[in-house]
Write a protein that holds these residues in place. Structure first.
Motif, short mmCIF file in Angstrom:
data_model
loop_
_atom_site.label_atom_id
_atom_site.label_comp_id
_atom_site.label_asym_id
_atom_site.label_seq_id
_atom_site.Cartn_x
_atom_site.Cartn_y
_atom_site.Cartn_z
N GLN A 90 0.84 -1.21 0.00
CA GLN A 90 0.00 0.00 0.00
C GLN A 90 0.87 1.25 0.00
O GLN A 90 0.58 2.21 -0.70
CB GLN A 90 -0.94 0.00 1.21
CG GLN A 90 -2.04 -1.04 1.09
CD GLN A 90 -2.93 -1.06 2.32
OE1 GLN A 90 -2.55 -0.63 3.41
NE2 GLN A 90 -4.13 -1.60 2.16
N ARG A 91 1.94 1.23 0.79
CA ARG A 91 2.85 2.37 0.84
C ARG A 91 3.50 2.60 -0.52
O ARG A 91 3.58 3.73 -1.01
CB ARG A 91 3.93 2.14 1.90
CG ARG A 91 4.80 3.36 2.16
CD ARG A 91 6.04 3.03 2.97
NE ARG A 91 6.99 2.23 2.21
CZ ARG A 91 7.79 2.70 1.23
NH1 ARG A 91 7.72 3.96 0.86
NH2 ARG A 91 8.63 1.90 0.62
N GLN A 92 3.91 1.52 -1.17
CA GLN A 92 4.53 1.63 -2.50
C GLN A 92 3.54 2.20 -3.51
O GLN A 92 3.90 3.07 -4.30
CB GLN A 92 5.03 0.25 -2.97
CG GLN A 92 6.22 -0.25 -2.21
CD GLN A 92 6.55 -1.70 -2.55
OE1 GLN A 92 5.82 -2.38 -3.27
NE2 GLN A 92 7.67 -2.18 -2.03
N ASP A 93 2.32 1.69 -3.50
CA ASP A 93 1.31 2.20 -4.44
C ASP A 93 1.01 3.68 -4.18
O ASP A 93 0.81 4.45 -5.12
CB ASP A 93 0.03 1.38 -4.37
CG ASP A 93 0.11 0.10 -5.18
OD1 ASP A 93 1.09 -0.10 -5.94
OD2 ASP A 93 -0.82 -0.73 -5.06
N ALA A 94 0.96 4.06 -2.91
CA ALA A 94 0.70 5.47 -2.59
C ALA A 94 1.83 6.36 -3.10
O ALA A 94 1.60 7.47 -3.57
CB ALA A 94 0.52 5.64 -1.08
#
Length: 98
Positions: free
Chosen positions: A17-21
């Motif tokens: 999720q952090r990477q996608d954000a």
């Protein structure tokens, strides 16, 4: 699946999720994903090396010695990048696992 595995997979999911954000959806060719994954493995390797051999860590004086927590954090990133590569492959091929 045991509780320990579920907890680690939850961390990997949070890292995804952090990477996608940060980067948005990434759809690279397989060879690009391998380069990204290799870079992440290299960071895990460096964290382990600098933990074992702190005298070779040129940044230890500024931030302190590397810990096994640093190594673990890098491994979570390795796993999350591998997951991202699988997600990308599935999107590009139009197929999900059977």
């Amino acid at each position: 699946m045991g509780e320990a595995t579920a907890a680690v997979l939850a961390e990997v999911g949070a890292e995804r999720q952090r990477q996608d954000a940060r980067w948005g959806q990434q759809d690279h060719a397989p060879e690009v994903w391998l380069m990204v994954l290799a870079e992440e493995v290299g960071e895990a390797n460096q964290a382990a090396f600098e933990h074992l051999f702190p005298r070779f860590d040129k940044h230890a004086a500024q931030r302190g010695p590397r810990s096994l927590a640093d190594y673990r954090r890098e491994l979570v990133q390795v796993a999350a990048v591998a997951v991202a590569a699988i997600e990308s492959l599935d999107r590009q091929s139009g197929s999900a696992p059977s």
